[in-house]
Scaffold this motif. Structure first.
Motif, PDB file in Angstrom:
ATOM      1  N   VAL A 177      10.304  -5.541  -7.866  1.00  0.00           N
ATOM      2  CA  VAL A 177      10.562  -5.321  -6.561  1.00  0.00           C
ATOM      3  C   VAL A 177       9.955  -6.072  -5.567  1.00  0.00           C
ATOM      4  N   LYS A 178       8.648  -6.321  -5.744  1.00  0.00           N
ATOM      5  CA  LYS A 178       7.622  -7.188  -4.955  1.00  0.00           C
ATOM      6  C   LYS A 178       8.664  -8.615  -5.128  1.00  0.00           C
ATOM      7  N   PHE A 179       8.873  -8.886  -6.355  1.00  0.00           N
ATOM      8  CA  PHE A 179       9.349 -10.467  -6.663  1.00  0.00           C
ATOM      9  C   PHE A 179      10.695 -10.516  -6.116  1.00  0.00           C
ATOM     10  N   ILE A 180      11.398  -9.675  -5.886  1.00  0.00           N
ATOM     11  CA  ILE A 180      12.978  -9.882  -5.331  1.00  0.00           C
ATOM     12  C   ILE A 180      12.807 -10.032  -3.999  1.00  0.00           C
ATOM     13  N   ASP A 181      11.917  -9.005  -3.402  1.00  0.00           N
ATOM     14  CA  ASP A 181      11.699  -9.336  -1.821  1.00  0.00           C
ATOM     15  C   ASP A 181      10.762 -10.491  -1.662  1.00  0.00           C
ATOM     16  N   LYS A 201      13.214   1.248  -0.516  1.00  0.00           N
ATOM     17  CA  LYS A 201      13.323   1.763   0.438  1.00  0.00           C
ATOM     18  C   LYS A 201      12.065   1.357   1.453  1.00  0.00           C
ATOM     19  N   GLN A 202      10.889   1.482   0.846  1.00  0.00           N
ATOM     20  CA  GLN A 202       9.601   1.252   1.570  1.00  0.00           C
ATOM     21  C   GLN A 202       9.655  -0.350   2.197  1.00  0.00           C
ATOM     22  N   LEU A 203      10.175  -1.238   1.613  1.00  0.00           N
ATOM     23  CA  LEU A 203      10.432  -2.609   2.148  1.00  0.00           C
ATOM     24  C   LEU A 203      11.658  -2.692   3.344  1.00  0.00           C
ATOM     25  N   LYS A 249       0.963  -1.247   0.067  1.00  0.00           N
ATOM     26  CA  LYS A 249       0.042  -0.017  -0.033  1.00  0.00           C
ATOM     27  C   LYS A 249       0.832   1.304  -0.001  1.00  0.00           C
ATOM     28  N   PHE A 250       0.611   2.260  -0.808  1.00  0.00           N
ATOM     29  CA  PHE A 250       1.117   3.536  -1.081  1.00  0.00           C
ATOM     30  C   PHE A 250       0.371   4.529  -0.210  1.00  0.00           C
TER      31      PHE A 250
END
Length: 213
Positions: free
Chosen positions: A181-185, A152-154, A13-14
């Motif tokens: 980004v979500k995939f890497i996380d 950064k948000q993660l 969520k942003f």
């Protein structure tokens, strides 16, 4: 495989503070801030998926107490109205909403993923008369900023070298940036490996078919 991993958690969520200004979206952002100048009190923001349209409507909603609606019955005492993703509404429903705001002189903010085209001539005519701003696909600077801020948000520390590596490996659009980004996380959590340059390079080669890294 990629989609399966991405579905392990809810989408991030942003907040308003996450909106990144650039040449690609500056006109849309300024239009939201100066909404009193909209011709005929209406604005249609057109932009690709994940380009920040919904976040802009959130900014306007919080600044003006506007109401997000899906049909005329949602109006109630609304004095300013938002219809996000007009492609998702029936054509009759959208015509009724536009007519309702016209009759009452209410400001109306609309968003769409692409320039809309409808079967109803009456609706096409109304959409044609609405002032429009377009959010363009991100340039290199904006895409890298999106990648950096998303990590950064993660709370993942990332180097410029990794950002550049990812930038060279993905499609140049908003959705690809947020997805990678979500995939890497998630892959990092599954494998219990830190997000290092070797890890990201390996991931890109394996899942993004990138072989020039």
């Amino acid at each position: 495989m990629i989609q399966g991993l991405l579905n392990l958690e809810n989408e991030q969520k942003f907040s308003i503070e996450d909106f990144i200004l650039s040449c690609a979206n500056l006109e849309a952002y300024n239009s939201i801030l100066h909404w009193e100048k909209w011709p005929n009190k209406k604005l249609l923001i057109i932009g690709p998926h994940k380009s920040g349209k919904t976040l802009l409507t959130t900014i306007w909603r919080k600044n003006t107490d506007a109401v997000v609606i899906k049909n005329v019955e949602d109006f109630k005492d609304a004095e300013k109205v938002i219809v996000d993703n007009i492609e998702e509404l029936s054509e009759i429903n959208l015509v009724n909403i536009i007519n309702f705001t016209n009759e009452r002189g209410l400001p109306l903010l609309l968003t769409a993923n692409q320039y809309p085209s409808f079967n109803l001539k009456d609706l096409n005519s109304r959409i044609k008369s609405i002032y429009k701003v377009i959010i363009k696909e991100p340039d290199e600077e904006l895409l890298k900023l999106i990648l950096a801020k998303s990590f950064k948000q993660l709370q993942i520390k990332i180097s410029d070298e990794i950002i550049s590596l990812i930038f060279r490996s993905i499609e140049r659009n908003y959705e690809s940036a947020y997805e990678v980004v979500k995939f890497i996380d998630k892959l990092s959590k599954i494998t219990k490996r830190s997000v290092t340059l070797p890890f990201v390079r390996e991931m890109l080669i394996k899942y993004y078919q990138t072989d020039d890294l």
